[in-house]
Motif scaffolding. Structure first.
Motif, PDB file in Angstrom:
ATOM      1  N   ARG A 125       0.830  -1.189   0.000  1.00  0.00           N
ATOM      2  CA  ARG A 125       0.000   0.000   0.000  1.00  0.00           C
ATOM      3  C   ARG A 125       0.873   1.250   0.000  1.00  0.00           C
ATOM      4  O   ARG A 125       1.861   1.327   0.732  1.00  0.00           O
ATOM      5  CB  ARG A 125      -0.899   0.005   1.230  1.00  0.00           C
ATOM      6  CG  ARG A 125      -1.941  -1.100   1.258  1.00  0.00           C
ATOM      7  CD  ARG A 125      -2.719  -1.059   2.555  1.00  0.00           C
ATOM      8  NE  ARG A 125      -1.834  -1.300   3.690  1.00  0.00           N
ATOM      9  CZ  ARG A 125      -2.237  -1.229   4.968  1.00  0.00           C
ATOM     10  NH1 ARG A 125      -3.490  -0.914   5.249  1.00  0.00           N
ATOM     11  NH2 ARG A 125      -1.391  -1.467   5.940  1.00  0.00           N
ATOM     12  N   ARG A 127       2.293   4.717   0.979  1.00  0.00           N
ATOM     13  CA  ARG A 127       2.293   5.437   2.242  1.00  0.00           C
ATOM     14  C   ARG A 127       1.948   6.896   2.022  1.00  0.00           C
ATOM     15  O   ARG A 127       2.183   7.460   0.960  1.00  0.00           O
ATOM     16  CB  ARG A 127       3.657   5.315   2.914  1.00  0.00           C
ATOM     17  CG  ARG A 127       3.997   3.909   3.361  1.00  0.00           C
ATOM     18  CD  ARG A 127       5.264   3.909   4.189  1.00  0.00           C
ATOM     19  NE  ARG A 127       6.419   4.299   3.385  1.00  0.00           N
ATOM     20  CZ  ARG A 127       7.586   4.668   3.899  1.00  0.00           C
ATOM     21  NH1 ARG A 127       7.736   4.728   5.215  1.00  0.00           N
ATOM     22  NH2 ARG A 127       8.587   4.991   3.126  1.00  0.00           N
ATOM     23  N   SER A 128       1.418   7.515   3.042  1.00  0.00           N
ATOM     24  CA  SER A 128       1.074   8.928   2.965  1.00  0.00           C
ATOM     25  C   SER A 128       2.342   9.771   2.995  1.00  0.00           C
ATOM     26  O   SER A 128       3.437   9.283   3.301  1.00  0.00           O
ATOM     27  CB  SER A 128       0.164   9.313   4.132  1.00  0.00           C
ATOM     28  OG  SER A 128       0.852   9.144   5.370  1.00  0.00           O
ATOM     29  N   ALA A 129       2.195  11.048   2.688  1.00  0.00           N
ATOM     30  CA  ALA A 129       3.340  11.949   2.675  1.00  0.00           C
ATOM     31  C   ALA A 129       3.954  12.073   4.069  1.00  0.00           C
ATOM     32  O   ALA A 129       5.184  12.109   4.217  1.00  0.00           O
ATOM     33  CB  ALA A 129       2.918  13.316   2.148  1.00  0.00           C
ATOM     34  N   LEU A 130       3.105  12.128   5.096  1.00  0.00           N
ATOM     35  CA  LEU A 130       3.623  12.223   6.456  1.00  0.00           C
ATOM     36  C   LEU A 130       4.378  10.962   6.848  1.00  0.00           C
ATOM     37  O   LEU A 130       5.423  11.022   7.509  1.00  0.00           O
ATOM     38  CB  LEU A 130       2.477  12.480   7.437  1.00  0.00           C
ATOM     39  CG  LEU A 130       1.916  13.906   7.483  1.00  0.00           C
ATOM     40  CD1 LEU A 130       0.749  13.982   8.462  1.00  0.00           C
ATOM     41  CD2 LEU A 130       3.011  14.896   7.879  1.00  0.00           C
ATOM     42  N   ALA A 131       3.847   9.801   6.452  1.00  0.00           N
ATOM     43  CA  ALA A 131       4.526   8.543   6.776  1.00  0.00           C
ATOM     44  C   ALA A 131       5.877   8.470   6.088  1.00  0.00           C
ATOM     45  O   ALA A 131       6.858   7.991   6.671  1.00  0.00           O
ATOM     46  CB  ALA A 131       3.654   7.360   6.374  1.00  0.00           C
ATOM     47  N   ARG A 132       5.949   8.937   4.843  1.00  0.00           N
ATOM     48  CA  ARG A 132       7.240   8.938   4.137  1.00  0.00           C
ATOM     49  C   ARG A 132       8.208   9.930   4.769  1.00  0.00           C
ATOM     50  O   ARG A 132       9.405   9.670   4.849  1.00  0.00           O
ATOM     51  CB  ARG A 132       7.026   9.273   2.661  1.00  0.00           C
ATOM     52  CG  ARG A 132       6.325   8.184   1.875  1.00  0.00           C
ATOM     53  CD  ARG A 132       6.480   8.404   0.371  1.00  0.00           C
ATOM     54  NE  ARG A 132       5.919   9.680  -0.037  1.00  0.00           N
ATOM     55  CZ  ARG A 132       4.663   9.864  -0.424  1.00  0.00           C
ATOM     56  NH1 ARG A 132       3.822   8.831  -0.430  1.00  0.00           N
ATOM     57  NH2 ARG A 132       4.223  11.047  -0.784  1.00  0.00           N
TER      58      ARG A 132
END
Length: 334
Positions: A125, A127-132
């Motif tokens: 899946r 990942r979101s920008a914050l997770a990256r």
């Protein structure tokens, strides 16, 4: 081996075997090709030494069933490289596999290979920008790259001094007979340092580098081997890399020390002021805002933001430097 792609006749000499292996590995990682050639030559020559009295063709035919033909060996190396890369790949945060999962993945690769089909890749899946952005803190190569940047000044000074001193001393002594062996020793030391730097780059930056010395055709005479040291572009590219490490080391270490010091200083300055009772001096338009309680959370937030930016910068520099190191240090494949 595929039934519709019959194997070629076995080579009759070690040089032919290695050349077929090189062609079978065409397009693969150059570092892996260098390792495969070195391993194959070491194995074949050890078998030739143990079976004294037999020709190279007889030895190759005898070990074909245990070690494999060049095409089979190439296929094994490709499969092993895929397995290792998947096992060592940094997973997404919260999905880090344990040793059991890594062993299961390797067994899945081996099973699928035996059936003649490559194992499927499981979709991940996005990942979101914050997770990256914050996930960079979970990548071990991030801290390896940061440490490499801090260490690069020392290694850069050593490499630069070694190449400049060794090359100038060797060339100045060429007018004497002692200059030739000194030059050969210097070129040999450059190759050894290249392998050492490659291991450092792979360990800290995650770039696949050779784990074996460069393959040399032992069927050549010693005059031809010496000549190949001068005509091999890798020798001169390695020295270029070592010379470049001095200015790059200054840049890397300055960036890492400055940004890391600023970010950690902003994060821990309020705590240090609170514990020591000393005043912080942060002046904006002639006003000291360092002692204002409202400024402390802002300083900590700015420090944390700068810290993660520093980690991203270190990881990016690590990838770029790893690619440059691979281009200059790995032996050129003909």
């Amino acid at each position: 081996m595929n039934a519709d792609n019959p194997a070629r006749p076995l080579p009759t000499t070690i040089s032919e075997y290695l050349e077929q292996l090189r062609r079978a590995l065409a397009g693969a990682d150059p570092a892996m090709i260098q390792d495969a050639l070195y391993d194959a030559e070491e194995y074949l020559r050890s078998e030739l030494a143990e079976q004294a009295g037999k020709s190279e063709a007889e030895v190759i035919a005898g070990v074909a069933g245990s070690y494999g033909a060049p095409e089979e060996v190439a296929e094994i190396y490709r499969e092993t490289e895929v397995t290792v890369n998947r096992a060592l790949r940094t997973p997404a945060p919260g999905r880090r596999p344990g040793p059991t999962a890594v062993a299961a993945a390797a067994a899945s690769v081996a099973s699928a290979t035996a059936e003649g089909a490559p194992p499927p890749l499981k979709p991940t899946r996005p990942r979101s920008a914050l997770a990256r952005f914050f996930g960079v803190a979970l990548d071990p190569h991030t801290y390896g790259a940061l440490f490499y940047m801090l260490l690069s000044l020392a290694t850069g000074v050593f490499y630069f001094t070694w190449v400049v001193t060794g090359l100038s001393l060797s060339l100045s002594l060429l007018i004497l007979i002692v200059g030739i062996p000194i030059l050969l020793l210097f070129l040999g030391s450059v190759r050894v340092l290249s392998l050492v730097e490659g291991r450092i780059v792979e360990t800290m930056l995650g770039e696949r580098m050779p784990r074996r010395p460069a393959y040399t055709d032992r069927s050549q005479s010693w005059q031809q081997r010496i000549g190949s040291m001068f005509t091999d572009g890798r020798t001169w590219l390695t020295m270029l890399y070592f010379v470049l490490m001095l200015p790059l080391g200054v840049i890397y270490s300055t960036l890492a020390a400055t940004l890391l010091g600023m970010s950690l200083g902003l994060i821990f300055a309020p705590l240090a002021a609170l514990l020591s009772g000393e005043q912080m001096g942060i002046w904006i338009d002639g006003v000291n805002v360092g002692n204002a309680l409202w400024a402390w959370p802002v300083l900590i937030a700015v420090g944390l933001l700068l810290l993660f930016v520093t980690l991203h910068l270190a990881r990016g520099i690590g990838r770029l430097h790893g690619a440059m190191a691979k281009h200059l240090l790995v032996r050129l494949q003909s």
